[in-house]
Motif scaffolding. Sequence first.
Motif, PDB file in Angstrom:
ATOM      1  N   VAL A 177       0.704  -1.283   0.098  1.00 22.36           N
ATOM      2  CA  VAL A 177       0.029  -0.030   0.062  1.00 22.36           C
ATOM      3  C   VAL A 177       0.989   1.201  -0.137  1.00 22.36           C
ATOM      4  CG1 VAL A 177      -1.804   1.360   1.239  1.00 22.36           C
ATOM      5  CG2 VAL A 177      -1.953  -1.125   1.345  1.00 22.36           C
ATOM      6  N   PRO A 178       0.667   1.976  -1.073  1.00 22.17           N
ATOM      7  CA  PRO A 178       1.610   3.313  -1.147  1.00 22.17           C
ATOM      8  C   PRO A 178       1.328   4.300  -0.098  1.00 22.17           C
ATOM      9  CG  PRO A 178       0.035   3.005  -3.102  1.00 22.17           C
ATOM     10  CD  PRO A 178      -0.551   2.049  -2.039  1.00 22.17           C
ATOM     11  N   VAL A 179       2.270   5.082   0.406  1.00 23.46           N
ATOM     12  CA  VAL A 179       2.223   6.246   1.220  1.00 23.46           C
ATOM     13  C   VAL A 179       1.075   6.978   0.894  1.00 23.46           C
ATOM     14  CG1 VAL A 179       3.399   8.153   2.313  1.00 23.46           C
ATOM     15  CG2 VAL A 179       4.503   6.054   1.877  1.00 23.46           C
ATOM     16  N   VAL A 207      -4.891   4.131   2.132  1.00 24.67           N
ATOM     17  CA  VAL A 207      -5.311   3.218   2.838  1.00 24.67           C
ATOM     18  C   VAL A 207      -6.281   2.144   2.380  1.00 24.67           C
ATOM     19  CG1 VAL A 207      -5.514   4.773   4.704  1.00 24.67           C
ATOM     20  CG2 VAL A 207      -7.419   4.337   3.537  1.00 24.67           C
ATOM     21  N   VAL A 208      -6.465   0.901   3.065  1.00 27.65           N
ATOM     22  CA  VAL A 208      -7.159  -0.053   2.593  1.00 27.65           C
ATOM     23  C   VAL A 208      -7.975  -0.539   3.803  1.00 27.65           C
ATOM     24  CG1 VAL A 208      -5.510  -0.736   0.614  1.00 27.65           C
ATOM     25  CG2 VAL A 208      -5.346  -1.901   2.960  1.00 27.65           C
ATOM     26  N   THR A 209      -8.826  -1.273   3.335  1.00 25.03           N
ATOM     27  CA  THR A 209      -9.906  -1.708   4.560  1.00 25.03           C
ATOM     28  C   THR A 209      -9.628  -3.204   5.006  1.00 25.03           C
ATOM     29  OG1 THR A 209     -11.888  -2.611   3.220  1.00 25.03           O
ATOM     30  CG2 THR A 209     -11.458  -0.195   3.936  1.00 25.03           C
ATOM     31  N   TYR A 210      -9.985  -3.749   6.017  1.00 24.30           N
ATOM     32  CA  TYR A 210      -9.900  -5.028   6.717  1.00 24.30           C
ATOM     33  C   TYR A 210     -10.617  -5.971   5.339  1.00 24.30           C
ATOM     34  CZ  TYR A 210      -8.012  -3.205  10.725  1.00 24.30           C
ATOM     35  OH  TYR A 210      -7.340  -2.551  11.869  1.00 24.30           O
ATOM     36  N   GLY A 211     -11.753  -5.498   5.194  1.00 21.09           N
ATOM     37  CA  GLY A 211     -12.565  -6.397   4.312  1.00 21.09           C
ATOM     38  C   GLY A 211     -11.951  -6.388   2.879  1.00 21.09           C
ATOM     39  N   GLN A 212     -11.413  -5.301   2.584  1.00 21.00           N
ATOM     40  CA  GLN A 212     -10.840  -5.310   1.123  1.00 21.00           C
ATOM     41  C   GLN A 212      -9.613  -6.193   1.004  1.00 21.00           C
ATOM     42  OE1 GLN A 212      -9.437  -1.325   0.223  1.00 21.00           O
ATOM     43  NE2 GLN A 212      -8.309  -2.006  -1.573  1.00 21.00           N
ATOM     44  N   ILE A 213      -8.764  -6.412   2.094  1.00 21.90           N
ATOM     45  CA  ILE A 213      -7.593  -7.019   2.133  1.00 21.90           C
ATOM     46  C   ILE A 213      -8.175  -8.713   2.173  1.00 21.90           C
ATOM     47  CG2 ILE A 213      -5.684  -8.023   3.579  1.00 21.90           C
ATOM     48  CD1 ILE A 213      -5.432  -5.278   4.823  1.00 21.90           C
ATOM     49  N   VAL A 255       5.665  -3.507   8.607  1.00 18.09           N
ATOM     50  CA  VAL A 255       4.370  -3.538   8.001  1.00 18.09           C
ATOM     51  C   VAL A 255       3.650  -1.889   8.500  1.00 18.09           C
ATOM     52  CG1 VAL A 255       2.008  -4.537   7.901  1.00 18.09           C
ATOM     53  CG2 VAL A 255       4.080  -5.872   7.714  1.00 18.09           C
ATOM     54  N   PRO A 256       3.171  -1.438   7.539  1.00 16.45           N
ATOM     55  CA  PRO A 256       2.476  -0.115   7.864  1.00 16.45           C
ATOM     56  C   PRO A 256       1.054  -0.354   8.240  1.00 16.45           C
ATOM     57  CG  PRO A 256       2.706  -0.399   5.341  1.00 16.45           C
ATOM     58  CD  PRO A 256       3.583  -1.509   5.966  1.00 16.45           C
ATOM     59  N   TRP A 257       0.931  -0.900   9.309  1.00 15.55           N
ATOM     60  CA  TRP A 257      -0.459  -1.270   9.971  1.00 15.55           C
ATOM     61  C   TRP A 257      -1.196  -0.010   9.924  1.00 15.55           C
ATOM     62  CZ3 TRP A 257      -2.105   1.741  14.254  1.00 15.55           C
ATOM     63  CH2 TRP A 257      -1.083   2.286  14.857  1.00 15.55           C
ATOM     64  N   GLN A 258      -1.027   1.129   9.976  1.00 19.32           N
ATOM     65  CA  GLN A 258      -1.698   2.439  10.035  1.00 19.32           C
ATOM     66  C   GLN A 258      -2.513   2.725   8.931  1.00 19.32           C
ATOM     67  OE1 GLN A 258       1.405   2.433   9.892  1.00 19.32           O
ATOM     68  NE2 GLN A 258       2.228   4.091   8.511  1.00 19.32           N
ATOM     69  N   ARG A 259      -1.959   1.998   7.828  1.00 19.69           N
ATOM     70  CA  ARG A 259      -2.879   2.320   6.396  1.00 19.69           C
ATOM     71  C   ARG A 259      -4.046   1.258   6.230  1.00 19.69           C
ATOM     72  NH1 ARG A 259       2.954   2.336   3.355  1.00 19.69           N
ATOM     73  NH2 ARG A 259       3.670   4.380   4.398  1.00 19.69           N
ATOM     74  N   VAL A 260      -4.273   0.360   7.241  1.00 15.21           N
ATOM     75  CA  VAL A 260      -5.206  -0.673   7.451  1.00 15.21           C
ATOM     76  C   VAL A 260      -6.320  -0.118   8.307  1.00 15.21           C
ATOM     77  CG1 VAL A 260      -6.223  -2.988   7.743  1.00 15.21           C
ATOM     78  CG2 VAL A 260      -3.696  -2.530   7.000  1.00 15.21           C
ATOM     79  N   VAL A 261      -7.596   0.295   7.489  1.00 20.39           N
ATOM     80  CA  VAL A 261      -8.675   0.969   8.397  1.00 20.39           C
ATOM     81  C   VAL A 261     -10.082   0.194   7.943  1.00 20.39           C
ATOM     82  CG1 VAL A 261      -7.785   3.238   7.902  1.00 20.39           C
ATOM     83  CG2 VAL A 261      -9.259   2.442   6.606  1.00 20.39           C
ATOM     84  N   GLY A 262     -11.077   0.261   8.976  1.00 22.14           N
ATOM     85  CA  GLY A 262     -12.297  -0.423   8.953  1.00 22.14           C
ATOM     86  C   GLY A 262     -13.089   0.131   7.749  1.00 22.14           C
ATOM     87  N   ALA A 263     -14.243  -0.444   7.525  1.00 21.11           N
ATOM     88  CA  ALA A 263     -14.967  -0.063   6.603  1.00 21.11           C
ATOM     89  C   ALA A 263     -15.563   1.323   6.685  1.00 21.11           C
ATOM     90  CB  ALA A 263     -16.341  -0.964   6.634  1.00 21.11           C
ATOM     91  N   LEU A 267       0.188   9.068  12.409  1.00 25.78           N
ATOM     92  CA  LEU A 267       1.084   8.510  11.314  1.00 25.78           C
ATOM     93  C   LEU A 267       0.227   8.945   9.862  1.00 25.78           C
ATOM     94  CD1 LEU A 267       2.093   5.064  12.786  1.00 25.78           C
ATOM     95  CD2 LEU A 267       3.517   7.037  12.306  1.00 25.78           C
ATOM     96  N   LEU A 268      -0.986   8.529   9.825  1.00 31.46           N
ATOM     97  CA  LEU A 268      -1.717   8.802   8.600  1.00 31.46           C
ATOM     98  C   LEU A 268      -1.604  10.382   8.218  1.00 31.46           C
ATOM     99  CD1 LEU A 268      -4.878   6.427   9.181  1.00 31.46           C
ATOM    100  CD2 LEU A 268      -2.894   6.259   7.817  1.00 31.46           C
ATOM    101  N   GLU A 269      -1.928  11.195   9.013  1.00 33.53           N
ATOM    102  CA  GLU A 269      -1.900  12.557   8.734  1.00 33.53           C
ATOM    103  C   GLU A 269      -0.398  12.878   8.246  1.00 33.53           C
ATOM    104  OE1 GLU A 269      -3.173  14.154  12.470  1.00 33.53           O
ATOM    105  OE2 GLU A 269      -5.294  14.596  11.807  1.00 33.53           O
TER     106      GLU A 269
END
Length: 120
Positions: free
Chosen positions: A17-19, A22-28, A53-61, A81-83
């Motif tokens: 996932v690029p800087v 973000v991606v969602t849990y469901g998407q993954i 692993v850039p965990w901060q880029r994983v978000v919920g729906a 981190l995301l900001e």
Amino acid sequence: MDDTDRYAYVFDFVRSVPVGKVVTYGQIADEVYAARLTARDVGTAMRFAPRDVPWQRVVGAKGYLPIAKRSPELHLQQRRLLEQEGVAFLAGDTYRVDMRLSQWLPEGQSQGSLFDEGTT
DNA sequence: CCGCTGACTCGCG
DNA sequence: ACGCGAGCCAGCG
């Protein structure tokens, strides 16, 4: 595949996932079909995520940050981190990422909002 | 092996 | 728009 490799697919995907995106849990869960995991399992996987692993880029729906409910501290760190990466949050909402702008869509995926954009 | 918990989602009121 | 409950399934004691 070996059980030990199960989360490796998730980690590898998150690493891709690029800087600023973000991606969602469901998407993954849907994207990394090789892992055969549910969205919730992806959440479990993130607990085991290696440091690279850039965990901060994983978000919920809907861009919601599920961690906020369990750990306000992690929520703060994730948001910070995301900001830093330039990910925009919805105005007046520190719990939701603006998915329309920041969701990463791997090649081939179409963004539904591209069609719904002209709502007015 | 059993039961509970959880970095999730979706559907319903 | 928001809270709540059910479904899912891999960890953990």
